[in-house]
Design an enzyme around this catalytic site. Sequence first.
Site, PDB file in Angstrom:
ATOM      1  N   ASP A 140     -72.688 -22.813 109.173  1.00  0.00           N
ATOM      2  CA  ASP A 140     -72.744 -21.697 110.107  1.00  0.00           C
ATOM      3  C   ASP A 140     -74.190 -21.236 110.308  1.00  0.00           C
ATOM      4  O   ASP A 140     -74.956 -21.131 109.341  1.00  0.00           O
ATOM      5  CB  ASP A 140     -71.915 -20.545 109.515  1.00  0.00           C
ATOM      6  CG  ASP A 140     -71.712 -19.397 110.475  1.00  0.00           C
ATOM      7  OD1 ASP A 140     -71.078 -19.604 111.521  1.00  0.00           O
ATOM      8  OD2 ASP A 140     -72.185 -18.279 110.189  1.00  0.00           O
ATOM      9  N   GLU A 157     -75.169 -37.613  96.409  1.00  0.00           N
ATOM     10  CA  GLU A 157     -74.803 -37.896  95.009  1.00  0.00           C
ATOM     11  C   GLU A 157     -73.307 -38.140  94.868  1.00  0.00           C
ATOM     12  O   GLU A 157     -72.849 -38.707  93.881  1.00  0.00           O
ATOM     13  CB  GLU A 157     -75.121 -36.672  94.126  1.00  0.00           C
ATOM     14  CG  GLU A 157     -76.551 -36.533  93.730  1.00  0.00           C
ATOM     15  CD  GLU A 157     -76.761 -35.170  93.057  1.00  0.00           C
ATOM     16  OE1 GLU A 157     -75.794 -34.608  92.486  1.00  0.00           O
ATOM     17  OE2 GLU A 157     -77.889 -34.673  93.135  1.00  0.00           O
TER      18      GLU A 157
HETATM   19  C1  NOJ Z   1     -70.966 -18.522 114.177  1.00  0.00           C
HETATM   20  C2  NOJ Z   1     -69.488 -18.424 113.996  1.00  0.00           C
HETATM   21  O1  NOJ Z   1     -68.892 -19.504 114.669  1.00  0.00           O
HETATM   22  C3  NOJ Z   1     -69.082 -17.086 114.535  1.00  0.00           C
HETATM   23  O2  NOJ Z   1     -67.689 -16.961 114.634  1.00  0.00           O
HETATM   24  C4  NOJ Z   1     -69.671 -16.006 113.668  1.00  0.00           C
HETATM   25  O3  NOJ Z   1     -69.393 -14.751 114.225  1.00  0.00           O
HETATM   26  C5  NOJ Z   1     -71.188 -16.172 113.553  1.00  0.00           C
HETATM   27  N1  NOJ Z   1     -71.593 -17.513 113.347  1.00  0.00           N
HETATM   28  C6  NOJ Z   1     -71.723 -15.355 112.416  1.00  0.00           C
HETATM   29  O4  NOJ Z   1     -71.374 -15.931 111.201  1.00  0.00           O
END
Ligand code: NOJ
Length: 558
Positions: A225, A274
């Site tokens: 993310d 790994e």
């Molecule tokens: C991207 C995620 O897909 C989204 O749903 C989220 O709100 C933001 N990152 C923050 O983590």
Amino acid sequence: MTQHLAAPSTGTSDEAAGHRTGWWQDAVIYQVYPRSFADGNGDGMGDLAGVRGRLPYLKELGVDAVWLSPFYASPQADAGYDVADYRAIDPMFGSLLDADALIRDAHDLGLRIIVDLVPNHSSDQHEWFKRALAEGPGSALRDRYHFRPGKGTDGELPPNDWESIFGGPAWTRTVNPDGTPGEWYLHLFAPEQPDFNWEHPAVADEFRSILRFWLDMGVDGFRVDVAHGLVKAEGLPDLGTHDQLKLLGNDVMPFFDQDGVHEIYRSWRTILDEYPGDRIAVAEAWTPTVERTANYVRPDEMHQAFNFQYLATAWDAAALREVIDTSLDAMRPVGAPTTWVLSNHDVTRHATRFANPAGLGTQIRTPGDRELGLRRARAASLLMLALPGSAYVYQGEELGLPDVTDLPDEARQDPSFFRADGQDGFRDGCRVPIPWTREGSSYGFGAGGSWLPQPTGWGELSVEAQTGAAGSTLELYRAAIAARRAHPGLGAGADVRWLEAPAGLLSFARPGFVCTVNTTGAPVRIPVQGTVLLSSAPVETDGDTVELPADTTVWWTV
Ligand code: NOJ
């Protein structure tokens, strides 16, 4: 509290899963949004038991892997993208035992599991952050986040001019343990999502340990993310504008796509390597260009990166051809597969995007022309699945689901909806629980309602209604994914050979195969290209020619 397992499962071997080495190169990866996929315990919220129960459906759909959005312990300020404990499952989704059972069952079926990793920020209820606040200024734990004194005579102004992606300032002022106004902390998203300071060695160590925890649990990879956000420019310099949203995605920002992030992914790659069984990392990296996206998938970094430029492209032949070419060109030098994605949990579903006039972007509030949207969505999906590389399918798109554009305000949960002038605000519309059955409580989602209201008529789009129904979108996806398996040349490689086609059409050859797309709203007659393998709408060849209906994709074997 972190729960521990006595006997974690090990990774699936390539042989057992029936995949060749480099399985991700042409994989079809299905995104499960756990809240909205299937509810195993009838509390109205999807959960891991629900996902586990539906694995046979995913197996039958033919996908290679399942990516699960976050299911970790979280106060759910941003639907789980605010993690309080990276090694625990939120009770609303189940337990570590459920996760273990899910991973094992998936592996038994030959499905791989990719979990979401949220390293840019934690929840404000994470132990470190709670202690950092409680201990007050000077706490060593504050160095693991970005705490700063405010500007102005009394520190009443934020430390810089950055804005939250969800709207409003990217800084929130703290209150000292004695009740006086205190320092500010940085949160690029909601205030409940404080950004980690990745310069601090404890942060890097912690995430290496979290990676190992989940790899030891047997997961096959991570979707990372905000992979572009971890490193902030030295000194947190002002942006100098309040038109930040215009810059996002078009420029390197002091908080996005800084070159320093790549060192982190190189260190993670050594850990992934790994482990046996080709474990992968997938970058969610919003960068200004596909070339900069390619930096995240250099041979010693991650394996794939989402192709958001493709997702954002309108239903237009010239624009599609250009983005396909630039995407393939950008990935070729780094040797990573290009990825293709049309929908996810953050954008309006493509059946609704394509139902509206082009140019409205990826956040659309109007249903548009539903029939047109579905016709184009089906054609777009067949195009995507014909391209070389790896394709991502977001739960429900295989049913042709539209966005739910008329959710009442009181039902909404997306934090950006509650923060003025944010980037999105309407992501709930693509997160409505999916329909499994024609009738019944929450259309088979679970035994007890659904956390976001489902529209009337949702049952007609259900898995039950579409299974075995000639021409249904579900059967189209099943047939397309099966054809990709039967014709390995389809997803392999990194090239398409463009063929001449009338304006508004795309035609390209792949080994043993041609794909023709009519993006215009009118039928177009063209020479027959081979034997029809699959089409997004019925086509009839007439001797040497064929009339391609409006907004239709045809796969031919040659
Ligand atoms: C991207 C995620 O897909 C989204 O749903 C989220 O709100 C933001 N990152 C923050 O983590």
